[in-house]
Write a protein that holds these residues in place. Structure first.
Motif, PDB file in Angstrom:
ATOM      1  N   TYR A   1       0.822  -1.201   0.000  1.00  0.00           N
ATOM      2  CA  TYR A   1       0.000   0.000   0.000  1.00  0.00           C
ATOM      3  C   TYR A   1       0.865   1.263   0.000  1.00  0.00           C
ATOM      4  CZ  TYR A   1      -4.894  -1.315   0.507  1.00  0.00           C
ATOM      5  OH  TYR A   1      -6.176  -1.735   0.276  1.00  0.00           O
ATOM      6  N   TYR A   2       2.013   1.235   0.641  1.00  0.00           N
ATOM      7  CA  TYR A   2       2.775   2.474   0.798  1.00  0.00           C
ATOM      8  C   TYR A   2       3.619   2.788  -0.432  1.00  0.00           C
ATOM      9  CZ  TYR A   2       1.432   1.414   5.569  1.00  0.00           C
ATOM     10  OH  TYR A   2       0.710   1.098   6.683  1.00  0.00           O
ATOM     11  N   SER A   3       4.295   1.779  -0.982  1.00  0.00           N
ATOM     12  CA  SER A   3       5.247   2.030  -2.063  1.00  0.00           C
ATOM     13  C   SER A   3       4.627   2.716  -3.280  1.00  0.00           C
ATOM     14  CB  SER A   3       5.929   0.709  -2.477  1.00  0.00           C
ATOM     15  OG  SER A   3       6.623   0.159  -1.378  1.00  0.00           O
ATOM     16  N   PRO A   4       3.475   2.243  -3.822  1.00  0.00           N
ATOM     17  CA  PRO A   4       2.917   2.936  -4.996  1.00  0.00           C
ATOM     18  C   PRO A   4       2.553   4.382  -4.704  1.00  0.00           C
ATOM     19  CG  PRO A   4       1.860   0.799  -4.683  1.00  0.00           C
ATOM     20  CD  PRO A   4       2.648   1.076  -3.449  1.00  0.00           C
ATOM     21  N   ASN A   5       2.235   4.676  -3.462  1.00  0.00           N
ATOM     22  CA  ASN A   5       1.789   6.026  -3.116  1.00  0.00           C
ATOM     23  C   ASN A   5       2.939   6.990  -2.899  1.00  0.00           C
ATOM     24  OD1 ASN A   5      -1.314   6.072  -2.773  1.00  0.00           O
ATOM     25  ND2 ASN A   5      -0.664   4.115  -1.925  1.00  0.00           N
ATOM     26  N   ILE A   6       4.157   6.542  -3.203  1.00  0.00           N
ATOM     27  CA  ILE A   6       5.267   7.482  -3.274  1.00  0.00           C
ATOM     28  C   ILE A   6       5.136   8.338  -4.531  1.00  0.00           C
ATOM     29  CG2 ILE A   6       7.792   7.659  -3.426  1.00  0.00           C
ATOM     30  CD1 ILE A   6       7.963   5.007  -1.950  1.00  0.00           C
ATOM     31  N   PHE A   7       4.389   7.847  -5.526  1.00  0.00           N
ATOM     32  CA  PHE A   7       4.309   8.525  -6.819  1.00  0.00           C
ATOM     33  C   PHE A   7       2.910   9.065  -7.147  1.00  0.00           C
ATOM     34  CE2 PHE A   7       7.318   4.949  -6.991  1.00  0.00           C
ATOM     35  CZ  PHE A   7       8.502   5.652  -7.144  1.00  0.00           C
ATOM     36  N   THR A   8       1.867   8.307  -6.830  1.00  0.00           N
ATOM     37  CA  THR A   8       0.535   8.685  -7.306  1.00  0.00           C
ATOM     38  C   THR A   8       0.024  10.023  -6.761  1.00  0.00           C
ATOM     39  OG1 THR A   8      -0.364   7.168  -5.624  1.00  0.00           O
ATOM     40  CG2 THR A   8      -0.242   6.375  -7.889  1.00  0.00           C
ATOM     41  N   PRO A   9       0.244  10.398  -5.494  1.00  0.00           N
ATOM     42  CA  PRO A   9      -0.248  11.714  -5.059  1.00  0.00           C
ATOM     43  C   PRO A   9       0.414  12.861  -5.819  1.00  0.00           C
ATOM     44  CG  PRO A   9       0.224  10.322  -3.158  1.00  0.00           C
ATOM     45  CD  PRO A   9       0.807   9.633  -4.353  1.00  0.00           C
ATOM     46  N   LEU A  10       1.691  12.703  -6.169  1.00  0.00           N
ATOM     47  CA  LEU A  10       2.383  13.755  -6.919  1.00  0.00           C
ATOM     48  C   LEU A  10       1.766  13.928  -8.299  1.00  0.00           C
ATOM     49  CD1 LEU A  10       4.706  15.754  -7.121  1.00  0.00           C
ATOM     50  CD2 LEU A  10       6.163  13.884  -7.920  1.00  0.00           C
ATOM     51  N   LEU A  11       1.484  12.804  -8.968  1.00  0.00           N
ATOM     52  CA  LEU A  11       0.843  12.878 -10.280  1.00  0.00           C
ATOM     53  C   LEU A  11      -0.539  13.506 -10.174  1.00  0.00           C
ATOM     54  CD1 LEU A  11       0.691  12.221 -13.290  1.00  0.00           C
ATOM     55  CD2 LEU A  11      -0.090   9.923 -12.669  1.00  0.00           C
ATOM     56  N   MET A  12      -1.304  13.098  -9.171  1.00  0.00           N
ATOM     57  CA  MET A  12      -2.646  13.641  -9.014  1.00  0.00           C
ATOM     58  C   MET A  12      -2.598  15.139  -8.706  1.00  0.00           C
ATOM     59  SD  MET A  12      -5.723  12.429  -6.499  1.00  0.00           S
ATOM     60  CE  MET A  12      -7.315  13.238  -6.573  1.00  0.00           C
ATOM     61  N   GLY A  13      -1.648  15.554  -7.872  1.00  0.00           N
ATOM     62  CA  GLY A  13      -1.531  16.971  -7.552  1.00  0.00           C
ATOM     63  C   GLY A  13      -1.216  17.811  -8.781  1.00  0.00           C
ATOM     64  N   ALA A  14      -0.313  17.315  -9.638  1.00  0.00           N
ATOM     65  CA  ALA A  14       0.009  18.041 -10.869  1.00  0.00           C
ATOM     66  C   ALA A  14      -1.206  18.107 -11.793  1.00  0.00           C
ATOM     67  CB  ALA A  14       1.185  17.368 -11.576  1.00  0.00           C
ATOM     68  N   LEU A  15      -1.975  17.012 -11.867  1.00  0.00           N
ATOM     69  CA  LEU A  15      -3.188  17.003 -12.691  1.00  0.00           C
ATOM     70  C   LEU A  15      -4.223  17.985 -12.148  1.00  0.00           C
ATOM     71  CD1 LEU A  15      -3.601  13.166 -13.368  1.00  0.00           C
ATOM     72  CD2 LEU A  15      -3.143  14.934 -15.077  1.00  0.00           C
ATOM     73  N   GLN A  16      -4.348  18.063 -10.818  1.00  0.00           N
ATOM     74  CA  GLN A  16      -5.330  18.981 -10.238  1.00  0.00           C
ATOM     75  C   GLN A  16      -4.962  20.436 -10.494  1.00  0.00           C
ATOM     76  OE1 GLN A  16      -5.549  17.387  -6.124  1.00  0.00           O
ATOM     77  NE2 GLN A  16      -7.713  17.038  -6.559  1.00  0.00           N
ATOM     78  N   VAL A 228       3.256   4.974  11.279  1.00  0.00           N
ATOM     79  CA  VAL A 228       2.583   4.058  10.353  1.00  0.00           C
ATOM     80  C   VAL A 228       3.130   2.633  10.456  1.00  0.00           C
ATOM     81  CG1 VAL A 228       2.157   3.576   7.918  1.00  0.00           C
ATOM     82  CG2 VAL A 228       1.852   5.893   8.795  1.00  0.00           C
ATOM     83  N   PRO A 229       4.455   2.421  10.480  1.00  0.00           N
ATOM     84  CA  PRO A 229       4.944   1.045  10.636  1.00  0.00           C
ATOM     85  C   PRO A 229       4.520   0.399  11.956  1.00  0.00           C
ATOM     86  CG  PRO A 229       6.685   2.428   9.773  1.00  0.00           C
ATOM     87  CD  PRO A 229       5.576   3.345  10.192  1.00  0.00           C
ATOM     88  N   LEU A 230       4.244   1.227  12.969  1.00  0.00           N
ATOM     89  CA  LEU A 230       3.798   0.669  14.242  1.00  0.00           C
ATOM     90  C   LEU A 230       2.520  -0.138  14.069  1.00  0.00           C
ATOM     91  CD1 LEU A 230       4.146   0.557  17.366  1.00  0.00           C
ATOM     92  CD2 LEU A 230       2.690   2.592  17.469  1.00  0.00           C
ATOM     93  N   TYR A 231       1.630   0.317  13.177  1.00  0.00           N
ATOM     94  CA  TYR A 231       0.380  -0.417  12.968  1.00  0.00           C
ATOM     95  C   TYR A 231       0.625  -1.769  12.300  1.00  0.00           C
ATOM     96  CZ  TYR A 231      -1.993   3.914  14.167  1.00  0.00           C
ATOM     97  OH  TYR A 231      -2.432   5.021  14.837  1.00  0.00           O
ATOM     98  N   SER A 232       1.739  -1.910  11.610  1.00  0.00           N
ATOM     99  CA  SER A 232       2.050  -3.189  10.963  1.00  0.00           C
ATOM    100  C   SER A 232       2.751  -4.158  11.899  1.00  0.00           C
ATOM    101  CB  SER A 232       2.919  -2.946   9.717  1.00  0.00           C
ATOM    102  OG  SER A 232       2.237  -2.173   8.760  1.00  0.00           O
ATOM    103  N   LEU A 351       6.785   7.630   1.698  1.00  0.00           N
ATOM    104  CA  LEU A 351       8.156   7.232   1.405  1.00  0.00           C
ATOM    105  C   LEU A 351       8.836   6.614   2.620  1.00  0.00           C
ATOM    106  CD1 LEU A 351      10.611   7.184  -0.466  1.00  0.00           C
ATOM    107  CD2 LEU A 351      11.117   9.538   0.255  1.00  0.00           C
ATOM    108  N   GLY A 352       8.745   7.307   3.760  1.00  0.00           N
ATOM    109  CA  GLY A 352       9.401   6.817   4.972  1.00  0.00           C
ATOM    110  C   GLY A 352       8.911   5.449   5.407  1.00  0.00           C
ATOM    111  N   PRO A 353       7.580   5.238   5.560  1.00  0.00           N
ATOM    112  CA  PRO A 353       7.086   3.915   5.945  1.00  0.00           C
ATOM    113  C   PRO A 353       7.493   2.808   4.983  1.00  0.00           C
ATOM    114  CG  PRO A 353       5.376   5.548   6.263  1.00  0.00           C
ATOM    115  CD  PRO A 353       6.501   6.246   5.568  1.00  0.00           C
ATOM    116  N   SER A 354       7.525   3.118   3.677  1.00  0.00           N
ATOM    117  CA  SER A 354       7.910   2.096   2.701  1.00  0.00           C
ATOM    118  C   SER A 354       9.323   1.589   2.967  1.00  0.00           C
ATOM    119  CB  SER A 354       7.814   2.663   1.281  1.00  0.00           C
ATOM    120  OG  SER A 354       6.504   3.075   0.990  1.00  0.00           O
ATOM    121  N   ILE A 355      10.228   2.515   3.253  1.00  0.00           N
ATOM    122  CA  ILE A 355      11.625   2.136   3.482  1.00  0.00           C
ATOM    123  C   ILE A 355      11.783   1.462   4.836  1.00  0.00           C
ATOM    124  CG2 ILE A 355      13.967   3.036   3.762  1.00  0.00           C
ATOM    125  CD1 ILE A 355      13.191   5.285   1.822  1.00  0.00           C
ATOM    126  N   LEU A 356      11.196   2.046   5.883  1.00  0.00           N
ATOM    127  CA  LEU A 356      11.417   1.530   7.228  1.00  0.00           C
ATOM    128  C   LEU A 356      10.827   0.134   7.408  1.00  0.00           C
ATOM    129  CD1 LEU A 356      12.614   2.045   9.977  1.00  0.00           C
ATOM    130  CD2 LEU A 356      10.469   3.125  10.677  1.00  0.00           C
TER     131      LEU A 356
END
Length: 458
Positions: A1-16, A228-232, A351-356
């Motif tokens: 869930y975390y890794s793809p969202n390193i990119f999609t919010p940026l794309l959506m923000g530029a589109l908006q 966020v990683p705490l919940y996992s 980004l941080g949760p994906s790496i940690l």
């Protein structure tokens, strides 16, 4: 869930920022609804590929939906935005809590398919909600989204030359003849290249965002990397360290979310009465209290400490959450780049949760659990302490640059003056003018605005 969202919010923000913010959000939510339906059908048909694809697509869209409403709601409710985010975050967490309660109940009493379809049907209702929201925005003429940058498709000659630099709203309707033909393939390809180039230009404008924005993003990234990683991994750590059963450990992990669900609206109402500086100070203090909380979970093995620490974490997490998201409209206020700013924030928070999480997985696979659990909690404490320091740096930056106001009209030199008049009209009861320090600050408001103009903030 975390890794793809390193990119999609940026794309959506530029589109908006390029098209209509509400329209882009509506398309994303429709696509997300389809993934909910696909997951339900995959489970019903026992199709593992359909299940995996649907859940993967849901993960790609979730942060974009979370962040995509900010460019719409923040300008509309800028004077009470902490209260709005309080209600929003409260309902978000309430949904999580209800899921953890209702799903096992449905499974025990009606079977697994009923539990799955309940979740899917709830997910599908988001399409109804977004259609209602967009309808109200347009009917009440409150949609703050940017107007379309492209003229009517029929006028391909003008579109292919310099359409992205046209005046807002494109070509007047009476300038297009009904006999106009659709653009030829070459013009369509040229138009697509223009759109892609424009999106890249939007992304490159990130380097022009003010420094306080990047400090704010860094603060949020550090906190979410710790929480966020705490919940996992938290439930497993509680079971091993305190000899708790799975159900008890999972219930303890719900406390921070449940705290936000029930106290976020009240906290949001309180936060709106604080000055920007006071908010950042209290945010820094709340983050500082994360450190002993995590250290308690790492070094104390008595079960009572687990309950105390999780309740404390719920309190401080709720306070931070209300302040942080109440500030998002002020920090992501670069004219013409609000969607981009929000997109960058969404990417950083994932980004941080994906790496940690990858590092924690590698650590737990190589080190005895007794030691790895302590190390993980120390990492969380270190990140929280660093975030507290970053919040203090943000405070110094705000003191140096002046209060950031969301939604100033960059085309009007009187925007700051009109806001100043509204503040003065509120009188001494207005919380922003409740102290002599703030009165002095607002008496020099014109000087602050002049500095902001020179710095390019407006």
């Amino acid at each position: 869930y975390y890794s793809p969202n390193i990119f999609t919010p940026l794309l959506m923000g530029a589109l908006q920022d390029t098209f209509s913010a509400s329209s882009v959000l509506m398309v994303v939510i429709f696509l997300s609804s389809l993934t909910q339906l696909g997951f339900g059908l995959g489970c019903q048909l026992q199709s593992l590929p359909l299940i995996m694809v649907s859940r993967g697509m849901t993960g790609i869209f979730y942060e974009a939906i979370d962040m995509g409403s900010i460019p719409i709601t923040a300008p509309l409710f800028k004077d009470r935005y902490s209260l709005i985010t309080g209600f929003t975050n409260g309902f978000l967490r309430l949904g999580s809590v209800c899921t953890f309660v209702l799903s096992p109940y449905m499974e025990r009493n009606y079977g697994l398919p009923a539990a799955i379809w309940l979740s899917c049907v709830v997910g599908l209702t988001q399409s109804v909600c977004i259609v209602g929201m967009v309808f109200l925005l347009h009917k009440l003429k409150l949609d703050p989204a940017n107007p379309p940058l492209l003229g009517p498709v029929g006028d391909h000659k003008r579109n292919s030359s310099n359409s992205l630099l046209m005046p807002a709203g494109g070509i007047a309707a009476d300038s297009v003849s009904p006999a106009d033909t659709p653009p030829p393939p070459a013009a369509r390809r040229h138009l697509s290249r223009q759109i892609s180039d424009h999106l890249l230009t939007r992304v490159r404008q990130a380097k022009d965002l003010p420094r306080r924005f990047w400090i704010y993003v860094g603060t949020g990234m550090l906190v979410y990397t710790a929480l966020v990683p705490l919940y996992s991994v938290g439930s497993g750590i509680l079971q091993r360290k305190y000899n708790l059963d799975t159900r008890t450990a999972d219930s303890l992990m719900l406390i921070p979310e449940a705290a936000i669900a029930f106290v976020a609206p009240v906290l949001g109402l309180m936060v709106d009465t604080w000055t920007v500086q006071d908010r950042v100070v209290r945010m820094s203090i709340s983050l500082a209290f994360f450190v002993p909380t995590f250290m308690t979970l790492g070094f104390n093995s008595a079960a009572g400490f687990a309950y105390t620490a999780m309740f404390a974490l719920g309190v401080f997490w709720s306070l931070f959450n209300s302040i942080f998201w109440g500030l998002v409209g002020m920090m992501c206020n670069s004219p013409g780049n609000v969607g981009l700013s929000v997109g960058i924030l969404g990417c950083a928070l994932n980004l941080g949760p994906s790496i940690l999480l990858l590092l924690i997985g590698a650590l737990q696979g190589r080190v005895d659990s007794g030691y790895s659990d302590v190390i993980v909690m120390c990492i969380f404490a270190t990140l929280s302490g660093s975030a507290s320091i970053a919040a203090y740096i943000l405070l110094r930056e705000i003191d140096a640059q002046g209060d950031p106001f969301f939604g100033q009209d960059s085309e009007s030199d009187t925007a700051g003056d009109s806001r100043m008049e509204r503040l003065k009209a509120a009188g001494s009861s207005n919380s922003l003018l409740s102290s002599s320090r703030n009165r002095r600050r607002y008496e020099s408001f014109e000087e602050v605005m002049r500095k902001q103009k020179m710095a390019g903030i407006r």
